[in-house]
Design a protein around this motif. Structure first.
Motif, PDB file in Angstrom:
ATOM      1  N   HIS A  20       0.811  -1.217   0.000  1.00  0.00           N
ATOM      2  CA  HIS A  20       0.000   0.000   0.000  1.00  0.00           C
ATOM      3  C   HIS A  20       0.850   1.276   0.000  1.00  0.00           C
ATOM      4  CE1 HIS A  20       0.700  -0.359   4.350  1.00  0.00           C
ATOM      5  NE2 HIS A  20       0.397   0.927   4.432  1.00  0.00           N
ATOM      6  N   LEU A  21       2.173   1.134   0.182  1.00  0.00           N
ATOM      7  CA  LEU A  21       3.091   2.279   0.125  1.00  0.00           C
ATOM      8  C   LEU A  21       3.883   2.313  -1.183  1.00  0.00           C
ATOM      9  CD1 LEU A  21       4.519   2.076   3.766  1.00  0.00           C
ATOM     10  CD2 LEU A  21       2.688   3.562   2.917  1.00  0.00           C
ATOM     11  N   ARG A  22       3.571   1.440  -2.104  1.00  0.00           N
ATOM     12  CA  ARG A  22       4.368   1.253  -3.311  1.00  0.00           C
ATOM     13  C   ARG A  22       4.451   2.508  -4.189  1.00  0.00           C
ATOM     14  NH1 ARG A  22       5.928  -3.044  -7.054  1.00  0.00           N
ATOM     15  NH2 ARG A  22       7.145  -1.871  -8.544  1.00  0.00           N
ATOM     16  N   TYR A  23       3.364   3.267  -4.273  1.00  0.00           N
ATOM     17  CA  TYR A  23       3.353   4.443  -5.142  1.00  0.00           C
ATOM     18  C   TYR A  23       3.157   5.696  -4.301  1.00  0.00           C
ATOM     19  CZ  TYR A  23       2.775   0.802  -8.566  1.00  0.00           C
ATOM     20  OH  TYR A  23       2.962  -0.325  -9.314  1.00  0.00           O
ATOM     21  N   MET A  24       4.151   6.575  -4.330  1.00  0.00           N
ATOM     22  CA  MET A  24       4.086   7.825  -3.581  1.00  0.00           C
ATOM     23  C   MET A  24       3.853   8.961  -4.577  1.00  0.00           C
ATOM     24  SD  MET A  24       6.870   9.728  -1.146  1.00  0.00           S
ATOM     25  CE  MET A  24       7.673  10.651  -2.465  1.00  0.00           C
ATOM     26  N   GLN A  25       2.659   9.536  -4.542  1.00  0.00           N
ATOM     27  CA  GLN A  25       2.344  10.615  -5.467  1.00  0.00           C
ATOM     28  C   GLN A  25       3.116  11.869  -5.083  1.00  0.00           C
ATOM     29  OE1 GLN A  25      -1.660  11.029  -6.562  1.00  0.00           O
ATOM     30  NE2 GLN A  25      -1.344  12.979  -7.614  1.00  0.00           N
ATOM     31  N   LEU A  26       3.678  12.525  -6.083  1.00  0.00           N
ATOM     32  CA  LEU A  26       4.385  13.785  -5.862  1.00  0.00           C
ATOM     33  C   LEU A  26       3.382  14.933  -5.777  1.00  0.00           C
ATOM     34  CD1 LEU A  26       7.299  13.331  -8.417  1.00  0.00           C
ATOM     35  CD2 LEU A  26       7.384  13.005  -5.948  1.00  0.00           C
ATOM     36  N   SER A  27       3.751  15.959  -5.032  1.00  0.00           N
ATOM     37  CA  SER A  27       2.896  17.135  -4.959  1.00  0.00           C
ATOM     38  C   SER A  27       2.866  17.827  -6.325  1.00  0.00           C
ATOM     39  CB  SER A  27       3.414  18.109  -3.901  1.00  0.00           C
ATOM     40  OG  SER A  27       4.605  18.724  -4.364  1.00  0.00           O
ATOM     41  N   PHE A  28       1.906  18.700  -6.519  1.00  0.00           N
ATOM     42  CA  PHE A  28       1.799  19.431  -7.779  1.00  0.00           C
ATOM     43  C   PHE A  28       3.095  20.180  -8.090  1.00  0.00           C
ATOM     44  CE2 PHE A  28       0.880  23.523  -9.853  1.00  0.00           C
ATOM     45  CZ  PHE A  28       0.485  23.042 -11.092  1.00  0.00           C
ATOM     46  N   PHE A  29       3.674  20.831  -7.081  1.00  0.00           N
ATOM     47  CA  PHE A  29       4.903  21.602  -7.294  1.00  0.00           C
ATOM     48  C   PHE A  29       6.069  20.702  -7.675  1.00  0.00           C
ATOM     49  CE2 PHE A  29       2.450  24.389  -4.424  1.00  0.00           C
ATOM     50  CZ  PHE A  29       2.303  25.460  -5.298  1.00  0.00           C
ATOM     51  N   ASP A  30       6.149  19.516  -7.064  1.00  0.00           N
ATOM     52  CA  ASP A  30       7.212  18.589  -7.424  1.00  0.00           C
ATOM     53  C   ASP A  30       7.020  18.035  -8.828  1.00  0.00           C
ATOM     54  OD1 ASP A  30       8.563  18.882  -5.027  1.00  0.00           O
ATOM     55  OD2 ASP A  30       7.388  17.322  -4.042  1.00  0.00           O
ATOM     56  N   GLN A  31       5.775  17.870  -9.232  1.00  0.00           N
ATOM     57  CA  GLN A  31       5.506  17.355 -10.574  1.00  0.00           C
ATOM     58  C   GLN A  31       5.957  18.327 -11.658  1.00  0.00           C
ATOM     59  OE1 GLN A  31       1.396  16.161 -10.994  1.00  0.00           O
ATOM     60  NE2 GLN A  31       1.442  15.058  -9.048  1.00  0.00           N
ATOM     61  N   ILE A  32       5.773  19.626 -11.422  1.00  0.00           N
ATOM     62  CA  ILE A  32       6.111  20.599 -12.468  1.00  0.00           C
ATOM     63  C   ILE A  32       7.544  21.115 -12.351  1.00  0.00           C
ATOM     64  CG2 ILE A  32       3.717  21.326 -12.762  1.00  0.00           C
ATOM     65  CD1 ILE A  32       4.398  23.865 -11.165  1.00  0.00           C
ATOM     66  N   ASN A  33       8.217  20.823 -11.254  1.00  0.00           N
ATOM     67  CA  ASN A  33       9.594  21.269 -11.055  1.00  0.00           C
ATOM     68  C   ASN A  33      10.569  20.538 -11.962  1.00  0.00           C
ATOM     69  OD1 ASN A  33      10.179  23.401  -9.407  1.00  0.00           O
ATOM     70  ND2 ASN A  33      10.188  22.183  -7.526  1.00  0.00           N
ATOM     71  N   TYR A  34      11.640  21.228 -12.294  1.00  0.00           N
ATOM     72  CA  TYR A  34      12.751  20.627 -13.025  1.00  0.00           C
ATOM     73  C   TYR A  34      13.435  19.609 -12.114  1.00  0.00           C
ATOM     74  CZ  TYR A  34      17.295  20.317 -15.337  1.00  0.00           C
ATOM     75  OH  TYR A  34      18.432  19.857 -15.927  1.00  0.00           O
ATOM     76  N   GLN A  35      13.922  18.521 -12.692  1.00  0.00           N
ATOM     77  CA  GLN A  35      14.620  17.488 -11.914  1.00  0.00           C
ATOM     78  C   GLN A  35      15.979  18.028 -11.472  1.00  0.00           C
ATOM     79  OE1 GLN A  35      14.737  15.214 -10.002  1.00  0.00           O
ATOM     80  NE2 GLN A  35      15.368  13.248 -10.770  1.00  0.00           N
ATOM     81  N   LEU A  36      16.064  18.424 -10.219  1.00  0.00           N
ATOM     82  CA  LEU A  36      17.266  19.031  -9.661  1.00  0.00           C
ATOM     83  C   LEU A  36      17.920  18.076  -8.680  1.00  0.00           C
ATOM     84  CD1 LEU A  36      18.971  21.660  -9.166  1.00  0.00           C
ATOM     85  CD2 LEU A  36      17.345  22.183  -7.348  1.00  0.00           C
ATOM     86  N   LEU A  37      19.235  17.934  -8.780  1.00  0.00           N
ATOM     87  CA  LEU A  37      19.981  17.117  -7.827  1.00  0.00           C
ATOM     88  C   LEU A  37      20.580  18.024  -6.767  1.00  0.00           C
ATOM     89  CD1 LEU A  37      21.874  14.651 -10.186  1.00  0.00           C
ATOM     90  CD2 LEU A  37      19.736  14.292  -8.946  1.00  0.00           C
TER      91      LEU A  37
END
Length: 192
Positions: A20-37
Protein backbone atom coordinates in the motif's frame (compact mmCIF):
# COMPACT_ATOMS: atom_id res chain seq x y z
CA UNK A 1 43.79 14.74 -6.51
CA UNK A 2 43.06 11.34 -8.00
CA UNK A 3 39.95 9.37 -7.12
CA UNK A 4 39.80 5.66 -7.89
CA UNK A 5 36.47 3.82 -7.75
CA UNK A 6 36.98 0.63 -5.72
CA UNK A 7 33.43 -0.69 -5.79
CA UNK A 8 29.93 0.10 -6.92
CA UNK A 9 26.85 -1.68 -5.70
CA UNK A 10 23.16 -1.23 -5.21
CA UNK A 11 22.02 -1.07 -1.57
CA UNK A 12 18.43 -2.23 -1.07
CA UNK A 13 16.19 -2.14 2.00
CA UNK A 14 16.28 -5.39 3.97
CA UNK A 15 12.47 -5.57 4.09
CA UNK A 16 10.28 -4.99 1.03
CA UNK A 17 8.12 -1.88 1.01
CA UNK A 18 4.52 -2.63 1.94
CA UNK A 19 2.26 -2.88 -1.09
CA UNK A 20 0.00 0.00 0.00
CA UNK A 21 3.09 2.28 0.13
CA UNK A 22 4.37 1.25 -3.31
CA UNK A 23 3.35 4.44 -5.14
CA UNK A 24 4.09 7.83 -3.58
CA UNK A 25 2.34 10.61 -5.47
CA UNK A 26 4.39 13.78 -5.86
CA UNK A 27 2.90 17.13 -4.96
CA UNK A 28 1.80 19.43 -7.78
CA UNK A 29 4.90 21.60 -7.29
CA UNK A 30 7.21 18.59 -7.42
CA UNK A 31 5.51 17.36 -10.57
CA UNK A 32 6.11 20.60 -12.47
CA UNK A 33 9.59 21.27 -11.05
CA UNK A 34 12.75 20.63 -13.03
CA UNK A 35 14.62 17.49 -11.91
CA UNK A 36 17.27 19.03 -9.66
CA UNK A 37 19.98 17.12 -7.83
CA UNK A 38 21.00 18.38 -4.40
CA UNK A 39 24.59 17.60 -3.39
CA UNK A 40 26.16 17.24 0.06
CA UNK A 41 29.60 16.19 1.25
CA UNK A 42 30.25 15.31 4.89
CA UNK A 43 33.89 15.17 6.07
CA UNK A 44 35.19 13.04 8.94
CA UNK A 45 38.76 13.03 10.23
CA UNK A 46 38.72 9.56 11.68
CA UNK A 47 40.64 6.37 11.18
CA UNK A 48 38.65 4.21 8.80
CA UNK A 49 38.70 0.54 8.13
CA UNK A 50 36.78 -2.23 6.41
CA UNK A 51 34.57 -2.69 9.48
CA UNK A 52 33.36 0.93 9.32
CA UNK A 53 32.48 0.52 5.65
CA UNK A 54 30.46 -2.62 6.37
CA UNK A 55 28.67 -0.93 9.27
CA UNK A 56 27.69 2.04 7.07
CA UNK A 57 26.29 -0.26 4.39
CA UNK A 58 24.37 -2.37 6.92
CA UNK A 59 22.88 0.68 8.59
CA UNK A 60 21.93 2.15 5.19
CA UNK A 61 20.03 -1.07 4.43
CA UNK A 62 18.08 -0.62 7.67
CA UNK A 63 17.51 3.13 7.19
CA UNK A 64 16.05 2.59 3.72
CA UNK A 65 13.21 0.59 5.27
CA UNK A 66 11.83 3.78 6.83
CA UNK A 67 12.91 6.07 3.95
CA UNK A 68 11.62 3.75 1.24
CA UNK A 69 11.11 6.39 -1.53
CA UNK A 70 14.92 6.82 -1.69
CA UNK A 71 15.19 3.18 -2.80
CA UNK A 72 12.55 3.67 -5.50
CA UNK A 73 12.56 5.32 -8.90
CA UNK A 74 10.92 8.45 -10.26
CA UNK A 75 8.54 7.67 -13.08
CA UNK A 76 9.02 9.42 -16.42
CA UNK A 77 5.72 11.25 -16.19
CA UNK A 78 6.91 12.85 -12.89
CA UNK A 79 3.64 12.10 -11.16
CA UNK A 80 4.89 9.64 -8.55
CA UNK A 81 7.77 7.64 -7.11
CA UNK A 82 7.60 3.90 -7.68
CA UNK A 83 8.81 2.64 -4.28
CA UNK A 84 9.96 -0.63 -5.84
CA UNK A 85 13.05 -1.24 -3.65
CA UNK A 86 15.46 -1.09 -6.61
CA UNK A 87 17.95 0.44 -4.23
CA UNK A 88 20.50 3.21 -3.89
CA UNK A 89 23.68 3.49 -5.96
CA UNK A 90 26.57 3.16 -3.49
CA UNK A 91 30.19 3.82 -4.48
CA UNK A 92 33.39 3.37 -2.50
CA UNK A 93 36.51 5.18 -3.67
CA UNK A 94 40.12 5.69 -2.68
CA UNK A 95 41.24 9.33 -2.77
CA UNK A 96 44.97 9.63 -3.32
CA UNK A 97 45.65 12.57 -1.03
CA UNK A 98 45.18 13.65 2.56
CA UNK A 99 41.89 15.15 3.61
CA UNK A 100 43.57 18.26 5.05
CA UNK A 101 45.30 18.89 1.68
CA UNK A 102 41.96 18.86 -0.12
CA UNK A 103 40.34 21.23 2.37
CA UNK A 104 43.28 23.68 2.33
CA UNK A 105 43.54 24.05 -1.44
CA UNK A 106 41.88 26.89 -3.29
CA UNK A 107 40.45 24.82 -6.19
CA UNK A 108 36.99 23.88 -4.94
CA UNK A 109 36.25 22.11 -8.23
CA UNK A 110 38.24 19.21 -6.79
CA UNK A 111 35.33 18.57 -4.43
CA UNK A 112 33.29 17.47 -7.46
CA UNK A 113 35.43 14.34 -7.62
CA UNK A 114 33.88 13.25 -4.32
CA UNK A 115 30.55 13.00 -6.16
CA UNK A 116 31.64 11.48 -9.47
CA UNK A 117 28.34 9.87 -10.40
CA UNK A 118 26.22 12.89 -9.53
CA UNK A 119 28.35 15.30 -11.54
CA UNK A 120 28.25 13.01 -14.56
CA UNK A 121 24.46 12.79 -14.53
CA UNK A 122 23.62 16.36 -13.48
CA UNK A 123 22.48 17.32 -16.97
CA UNK A 124 20.16 14.34 -17.24
CA UNK A 125 19.18 13.19 -13.76
CA UNK A 126 16.61 10.75 -15.12
CA UNK A 127 14.86 8.74 -12.45
CA UNK A 128 17.61 9.14 -9.84
CA UNK A 129 16.51 9.31 -6.22
CA UNK A 130 19.71 8.94 -4.17
CA UNK A 131 23.41 8.20 -4.73
CA UNK A 132 26.00 7.74 -1.97
CA UNK A 133 29.77 7.88 -2.49
CA UNK A 134 32.03 6.87 0.39
CA UNK A 135 35.52 8.33 -0.18
CA UNK A 136 38.52 6.98 1.80
CA UNK A 137 41.57 9.28 2.01
CA UNK A 138 45.22 8.22 2.42
CA UNK A 139 45.27 9.75 5.91
CA UNK A 140 42.32 7.64 7.15
CA UNK A 141 39.73 10.40 6.85
CA UNK A 142 36.53 9.91 4.93
CA UNK A 143 34.11 12.04 2.96
CA UNK A 144 30.57 10.85 2.38
CA UNK A 145 29.20 12.39 -0.78
CA UNK A 146 25.47 12.23 -1.37
CA UNK A 147 23.12 13.55 -4.00
CA UNK A 148 19.38 13.20 -4.05
CA UNK A 149 16.48 14.28 -6.19
CA UNK A 150 14.80 17.45 -4.98
CA UNK A 151 11.54 16.05 -6.38
CA UNK A 152 11.29 13.52 -3.55
CA UNK A 153 12.92 15.39 -0.66
CA UNK A 154 13.83 18.88 0.41
CA UNK A 155 17.00 19.69 2.35
CA UNK A 156 15.38 19.24 5.76
CA UNK A 157 14.03 15.82 4.75
CA UNK A 158 17.47 14.78 3.57
CA UNK A 159 19.05 15.96 6.84
CA UNK A 160 16.52 13.85 8.72
CA UNK A 161 17.43 10.86 6.50
CA UNK A 162 21.15 11.40 7.02
CA UNK A 163 20.74 11.87 10.77
CA UNK A 164 18.70 8.65 10.95
CA UNK A 165 21.39 6.82 8.99
CA UNK A 166 24.01 8.16 11.43
CA UNK A 167 21.98 7.02 14.43
CA UNK A 168 21.53 3.57 12.88
CA UNK A 169 25.26 3.28 12.12
CA UNK A 170 25.99 3.89 15.81
CA UNK A 171 23.70 0.99 16.66
CA UNK A 172 20.96 3.06 18.29
CA UNK A 173 17.42 1.79 17.84
CA UNK A 174 15.38 4.99 18.11
CA UNK A 175 15.41 6.97 14.87
CA UNK A 176 13.04 9.53 13.38
CA UNK A 177 10.17 7.93 11.56
CA UNK A 178 9.32 9.97 8.46
CA UNK A 179 5.84 10.57 7.14
CA UNK A 180 5.45 10.75 3.36
CA UNK A 181 1.82 11.85 3.43
CA UNK A 182 1.38 15.55 2.63
CA UNK A 183 -1.30 15.77 5.32
CA UNK A 184 1.24 14.65 7.91
CA UNK A 185 3.18 17.59 9.29
CA UNK A 186 5.34 16.07 12.04
CA UNK A 187 8.30 13.76 12.42
CA UNK A 188 7.71 11.31 15.21
CA UNK A 189 10.24 9.08 16.99
CA UNK A 190 9.68 5.40 16.42
CA UNK A 191 11.23 2.18 17.70
CA UNK A 192 13.44 -0.09 15.62
Amino acid sequence: MEVEVKSREIIKPSIPTLIHLRYMQLSFFDQINYQLLVLFIYFYTTTTNFQRSQRLKKSLVETLIKFYPFAGRLKEDDLYVDCNDQGVDYFETHVKCKLIDLVKQQDYHEFNKLLLYCKLTDCDAGNLTLVIQLNFFDCGGIAIGACFSHKIADTLSFFIFFNSWTVASRGDTIINCPCFDLACCAIIPCEG
